[in-house]
Write a protein that holds these residues in place. Structure first.
Motif, PDB file in Angstrom:
ATOM      1  N   GLU A 191       0.823  -1.214   0.000  1.00 46.06           N
ATOM      2  CA  GLU A 191       0.000   0.000   0.000  1.00 46.06           C
ATOM      3  C   GLU A 191       0.857   1.265   0.000  1.00 46.06           C
ATOM      4  OE1 GLU A 191      -2.726   0.196   3.247  1.00 46.06           O
ATOM      5  OE2 GLU A 191      -4.067  -1.309   2.381  1.00 46.06           O
ATOM      6  N   TRP A 192       1.920   1.219   0.749  1.00 45.28           N
ATOM      7  CA  TRP A 192       2.751   2.409   0.907  1.00 45.28           C
ATOM      8  C   TRP A 192       3.629   2.649  -0.318  1.00 45.28           C
ATOM      9  CZ3 TRP A 192       5.069   4.108   6.183  1.00 45.28           C
ATOM     10  CH2 TRP A 192       4.043   4.180   7.147  1.00 45.28           C
ATOM     11  N   LEU A 193       4.168   1.567  -0.832  1.00 42.17           N
ATOM     12  CA  LEU A 193       5.157   1.715  -1.898  1.00 42.17           C
ATOM     13  C   LEU A 193       4.720   0.872  -3.090  1.00 42.17           C
ATOM     14  CD1 LEU A 193       7.885   3.113  -2.390  1.00 42.17           C
ATOM     15  CD2 LEU A 193       9.011   1.020  -1.665  1.00 42.17           C
ATOM     16  N   ASP A 194       4.136   1.551  -4.087  1.00 45.31           N
ATOM     17  CA  ASP A 194       3.600   0.786  -5.212  1.00 45.31           C
ATOM     18  C   ASP A 194       4.550   0.796  -6.409  1.00 45.31           C
ATOM     19  OD1 ASP A 194       3.316   3.402  -5.774  1.00 45.31           O
ATOM     20  OD2 ASP A 194       1.147   3.407  -6.068  1.00 45.31           O
ATOM     21  N   VAL A 195       5.805   1.123  -6.154  1.00 41.54           N
ATOM     22  CA  VAL A 195       6.814   1.031  -7.218  1.00 41.54           C
ATOM     23  C   VAL A 195       7.879   0.056  -6.725  1.00 41.54           C
ATOM     24  CG1 VAL A 195       6.436   3.365  -8.090  1.00 41.54           C
ATOM     25  CG2 VAL A 195       8.104   2.995  -6.262  1.00 41.54           C
ATOM     26  N   PRO A 196       8.736  -0.434  -7.620  1.00 39.83           N
ATOM     27  CA  PRO A 196       9.748  -1.394  -7.163  1.00 39.83           C
ATOM     28  C   PRO A 196      10.615  -0.803  -6.052  1.00 39.83           C
ATOM     29  CG  PRO A 196       9.691  -1.298  -9.552  1.00 39.83           C
ATOM     30  CD  PRO A 196       8.796  -0.212  -9.068  1.00 39.83           C
ATOM     31  N   GLN A 197      10.857  -1.616  -5.045  1.00 37.28           N
ATOM     32  CA  GLN A 197      11.622  -1.145  -3.894  1.00 37.28           C
ATOM     33  C   GLN A 197      13.113  -1.177  -4.206  1.00 37.28           C
ATOM     34  OE1 GLN A 197      10.452  -3.024  -0.204  1.00 37.28           O
ATOM     35  NE2 GLN A 197      12.390  -2.517   0.776  1.00 37.28           N
ATOM     36  N   CYS A 198      13.792  -0.068  -3.924  1.00 34.03           N
ATOM     37  CA  CYS A 198      15.239  -0.009  -4.154  1.00 34.03           C
ATOM     38  C   CYS A 198      15.944  -0.975  -3.213  1.00 34.03           C
ATOM     39  CB  CYS A 198      15.719   1.423  -3.901  1.00 34.03           C
ATOM     40  SG  CYS A 198      17.498   1.578  -3.853  1.00 34.03           S
ATOM     41  N   PRO A 199      16.914  -1.727  -3.693  1.00 35.10           N
ATOM     42  CA  PRO A 199      17.579  -2.695  -2.807  1.00 35.10           C
ATOM     43  C   PRO A 199      18.287  -2.047  -1.629  1.00 35.10           C
ATOM     44  CG  PRO A 199      18.453  -2.821  -5.062  1.00 35.10           C
ATOM     45  CD  PRO A 199      17.407  -1.758  -5.060  1.00 35.10           C
ATOM     46  N   ASN A 200      18.576  -0.755  -1.727  1.00 35.46           N
ATOM     47  CA  ASN A 200      19.220  -0.059  -0.603  1.00 35.46           C
ATOM     48  C   ASN A 200      18.220   0.400   0.449  1.00 35.46           C
ATOM     49  OD1 ASN A 200      21.916  -0.169  -1.010  1.00 35.46           O
ATOM     50  ND2 ASN A 200      22.093   1.826  -2.024  1.00 35.46           N
ATOM     51  N   LEU A 201      16.937   0.155   0.174  1.00 37.81           N
ATOM     52  CA  LEU A 201      15.913   0.570   1.141  1.00 37.81           C
ATOM     53  C   LEU A 201      15.502  -0.644   1.965  1.00 37.81           C
ATOM     54  CD1 LEU A 201      13.949   3.048   1.862  1.00 37.81           C
ATOM     55  CD2 LEU A 201      12.247   1.728   0.627  1.00 37.81           C
ATOM     56  N   LEU A 202      15.761  -0.550   3.262  1.00 41.64           N
ATOM     57  CA  LEU A 202      15.262  -1.580   4.176  1.00 41.64           C
ATOM     58  C   LEU A 202      13.970  -1.055   4.754  1.00 41.64           C
ATOM     59  CD1 LEU A 202      18.523  -2.529   6.084  1.00 41.64           C
ATOM     60  CD2 LEU A 202      17.136  -4.079   4.709  1.00 41.64           C
ATOM     61  N   PHE A 203      12.874  -1.707   4.429  1.00 46.31           N
ATOM     62  CA  PHE A 203      11.566  -1.221   4.847  1.00 46.31           C
ATOM     63  C   PHE A 203      10.980  -2.268   5.797  1.00 46.31           C
ATOM     64  CE2 PHE A 203       7.083  -0.062   3.022  1.00 46.31           C
ATOM     65  CZ  PHE A 203       6.729   0.465   4.258  1.00 46.31           C
ATOM     66  N   ARG A 204      11.055  -2.003   7.076  1.00 44.46           N
ATOM     67  CA  ARG A 204      10.623  -3.004   8.055  1.00 44.46           C
ATOM     68  C   ARG A 204       9.374  -2.549   8.798  1.00 44.46           C
ATOM     69  NH1 ARG A 204      12.606  -7.038   5.773  1.00 44.46           N
ATOM     70  NH2 ARG A 204      11.198  -7.978   7.295  1.00 44.46           N
ATOM     71  N   VAL A 205       8.576  -3.526   9.182  1.00 44.24           N
ATOM     72  CA  VAL A 205       7.321  -3.239   9.863  1.00 44.24           C
ATOM     73  C   VAL A 205       7.291  -4.001  11.188  1.00 44.24           C
ATOM     74  CG1 VAL A 205       4.805  -3.345   9.695  1.00 44.24           C
ATOM     75  CG2 VAL A 205       6.186  -3.008   7.626  1.00 44.24           C
ATOM     76  N   ALA A 206       7.026  -3.280  12.262  1.00 44.06           N
ATOM     77  CA  ALA A 206       6.880  -3.935  13.566  1.00 44.06           C
ATOM     78  C   ALA A 206       5.426  -4.353  13.734  1.00 44.06           C
ATOM     79  CB  ALA A 206       7.282  -2.984  14.690  1.00 44.06           C
ATOM     80  N   VAL A 207       5.206  -5.618  14.090  1.00 46.06           N
ATOM     81  CA  VAL A 207       3.837  -6.139  14.226  1.00 46.06           C
ATOM     82  C   VAL A 207       3.489  -6.181  15.726  1.00 46.06           C
ATOM     83  CG1 VAL A 207       2.358  -8.122  13.820  1.00 46.06           C
ATOM     84  CG2 VAL A 207       4.168  -7.565  12.165  1.00 46.06           C
ATOM     85  N   ARG A 208       2.435  -5.450  16.202  1.00 42.26           N
ATOM     86  CA  ARG A 208       1.802  -4.360  15.469  1.00 42.26           C
ATOM     87  C   ARG A 208       2.459  -3.026  15.805  1.00 42.26           C
ATOM     88  NH1 ARG A 208      -2.852  -5.423  12.811  1.00 42.26           N
ATOM     89  NH2 ARG A 208      -3.311  -7.602  12.933  1.00 42.26           N
ATOM     90  N   GLU A 209       3.226  -3.048  16.883  1.00 37.82           N
ATOM     91  CA  GLU A 209       3.930  -1.820  17.267  1.00 37.82           C
ATOM     92  C   GLU A 209       5.308  -2.193  17.772  1.00 37.82           C
ATOM     93  OE1 GLU A 209       0.511   1.211  18.934  1.00 37.82           O
ATOM     94  OE2 GLU A 209       1.014  -0.486  20.177  1.00 37.82           O
ATOM     95  N   VAL A 210       6.190  -1.218  17.818  1.00 34.74           N
ATOM     96  CA  VAL A 210       7.560  -1.480  18.249  1.00 34.74           C
ATOM     97  C   VAL A 210       7.569  -1.978  19.712  1.00 34.74           C
ATOM     98  CG1 VAL A 210       8.135   0.851  19.073  1.00 34.74           C
ATOM     99  CG2 VAL A 210       9.915  -0.578  18.076  1.00 34.74           C
TER     100      VAL A 210
END
Lengths: 383, 209
Positions: free
Chosen positions: B79-98
């Motif tokens: 949903e957030w990033l609808d284009v190919p993710q750059c390999p230098n971008l680490l996009f992490r998600v904490a479930v559900r909060e940090v």
């Protein structure tokens, strides 16, 4: 003890306003909405109560009743302040003090008491004018609060008012003391004689406070070490520290060389550590980096939690109010109107409350409301 | 030449920043955090994620956001990033909060609060509202100072207490161990492994390890 409630009538911007206060309160409002004037109501009580102060002096220092009185005041010309004091914000008031002021309609326009009242645990223990005042109306030019011989029954609140502390340190004043000669202001609200105050503090207390300040300063200015107060040959006190740089020993610096932010942070932290009574602060965010500002609410809370002291803080800072630990009930919104400024607790405004409860920070929920209404028209300044 | 990996963090709040810095430090790799941006809720991250993705072409960026109410991490990422993710971008998600990650080092967190370890959830990623659970645990603590600092005053609209970030942050810096915590949180484990195995690209070339 804290001030749990204040009521103002015709006090400067406030024709009629009242506010519930907790241990830590943030005042937000547009420019000239009356944040400083709100704080000044507390300073006024201090000025009345303190030795060498008194009602006449407190009014005179403010330019007379006509300067104090709200411009929107009409039929009822008296200026009234009422404060309730409690041991904690959710407890019943143990003391109430109320004062109403008028001025002579001719001659010296001397201010006099319309009334002065004190309640202890709900009982009215002072109710002036009394029969002595009626016999001799000059008595009404002084409060009982300011007289040791008359305030015995409520000395506790006189001492409380007396110890109210206000600091709005202006770094330039401190750094260039000589350039701002002339009579010092009473109580030195802008910190011109801040260094004398430091020097007059007993050595043990001073060292322990400076140590704590140095530790907190590590956040902002990690190069600064060994904060101390020294005296020059003329006996004048100076704030000194080692500023570490590429040389092994670092450079010894004095307040003239300190940055604005460093000086203001030192003053801010010192006033937090000094005393345990009500502390009034004007825009603690000035001159500070965003990252530091964001941590101020936590720092303020941590220091005051130990002392159980109350702080009232005026601010325009988005970063300061971003802290999720600030509740809507801790924010007072000053809303100017033609009939004077109104005070609302942020959480008492439905829209604001809904926003905060949905996870929007207090900053986002309140600050847009305090922006000038016609801000877009500022472009008219363009030639 | 050094193998230092300079990296920029983009996070929602201070606690997330502290957790990320701690993980990077404990990864044993030579990460150097050049700056940390955001710190004003998820709105900023979401609004700027495409820009950050572009910027990642030039430098490694590590984003951490909370999953909150979204169903699962891949959905949020799409949903957030609808284009190919750059390999230098680490996009992490904490479930559900940090906070789930913080509690996941169960023994240390129990010691921090002075409560029994078995009171700490064994599946923090499965919690509906980790912050609420965390505050519920704090209320069981006998440490009054801690309770006053972390739990909002009664009737307050604040989500957390007045010194929440600094106190929980201090726990993370001093006592929290990612290698212990990852055993109880799958989202943390994935993030940690991504950090352990990350190799930055420069101008399309994979850097030598």
């Amino acid at each position: 003890m804290i001030v749990s409630r204040i009521l103002l009538k015709n006090w400067r911007n406030f024709r009629h306003a009242e506010a519930e206060l907790g241990r830590r309160m943030f005042l937000v409002g547009p420019n000239a909405s009356g944040k400083s004037n709100f704080l000044d109501a507390f300073r006024f009580l201090r000025d009345v109560a303190k030795p060498g102060g008194g009602l006449q002096k407190a009014v005179e220092d403010r330019g007379g009743i006509s300067k104090i009185r709200c411009l929107a005041a009409r039929k009822e010309p008296q200026v009234e302040i009422e404060v309730h004091l409690s041991n904690a914000h959710d407890q019943k008031a143990c003391w109430k003090y109320a004062i109403s002021l008028k001025q002579d309609s001719r001659g010296h326009r001397r201010p006099y008491l319309d009334y002065e009242k004190v309640w202890k645990d709900g009982d009215l223990i002072l109710n002036r004018p009394d029969r002595y005042d009626q016999k001799d109306d000059r008595r009404l030019t002084q409060t009982h609060l300011e007289q040791i011989s008359a305030n015995y029954a409520f000395r506790e609140i006189a001492e409380f008012f007396e110890s109210i502390c206000y600091l709005h340190l202006v770094p330039q004043l401190l750094r260039h003391q000589n350039a701002f000669s002339g009579p010092a202001m009473r109580d030195d609200p802008f910190g011109r004689n801040f260094l004398e105050k430091l020097a007059q503090t007993t050595e043990g207390t001073r060292k322990s406070r400076l140590k704590k300040i140095e530790k907190a300063l590590q956040l902002a200015v990690p190069q600064l070490k060994e904060l101390s107060v020294t005296k020059d040959d003329a006996g004048k006190p100076h704030l000194a520290a080692i500023y570490e740089h590429w040389r092994l020993r670092g450079a010894r610096q004095q307040e003239e060389e300190f940055s604005d932010g460093t000086l203001r942070l030192v003053g801010f932290l010192w006033s937090l550590l000094e005393g345990d009574s009500l502390l009034l602060m004007e825009e603690p965010e000035l001159y500070l980096h965003t990252a530091i500002i964001r941590r101020l609410p936590g720092i303020i809370w941590r220091i005051q939690a130990k002392k159980k002291r109350q702080t009232l803080i005026s601010t325009h800072s988005y970063d300061l109010l971003l802290d999720r630990g600030i509740g809507g009930e801790e924010v007072l919104l000053l809303i100017p109107d033609k009939e004077g400024t109104n005070i609302r607790t942020a959480s008492s405004i439905d829209d604001v409350r809904v926003l905060i409860e949905s996870g929007i920070s207090v900053a986002e929920a309140t600050l847009p409301r305090t922006a000038p209404r016609d801000i877009d028209q500022l472009s008219l300044f363009n030639e | 030449m050094s193998n230092v990996i300079s990296i920029t963090l983009a996070v929602e709040d201070r606690l997330s920043e502290i957790v990320l810095r701690t993980i990077l430090l404990q990864s044993g790799r030579s990460y150097h955090v050049t700056s940390c941006i955001g710190l004003s809720g998820f709105g900023y991250l979401r609004k700027n994620i495409r820009r950050l993705n572009n910027a990642a072409e030039g430098m490694p960026i590590l984003i951490l956001t909370d999953l909150d109410r979204v169903e699962c991490a891949p959905i949020l990422q799409r949903e957030w990033l609808d284009v190919p993710q750059c390999p230098n971008l680490l996009f992490r998600v904490a479930v559900r909060e940090v906070e789930s990650w913080v509690m996941a080092h169960r023994t240390a967190f129990a010691a921090f609060l002075g409560i029994r370890t078995d009171l700490i959830p064994t599946n923090p990623d499965g919690l509906d509202d980790p912050k609420k659970t965390l505050l519920g645990l704090v209320s069981k603590s006998r440490k009054r100072d801690l309770r006053e600092a972390l739990i909002p005053m009664p009737k307050s609209t604040a989500k957390v207490g007045p010194d929440y970030n600094d106190q929980v942050g201090e726990f993370v810096i001093k006592n929290w161990r990612v290698r212990e915590a990852e055993q109880y949180s799958a989202s943390l484990r994935k993030a940690f492994h991504a950090i352990l195995s990350f190799h930055p690209f420069h101008e399309g070339v994979l850097c030598p390890r």
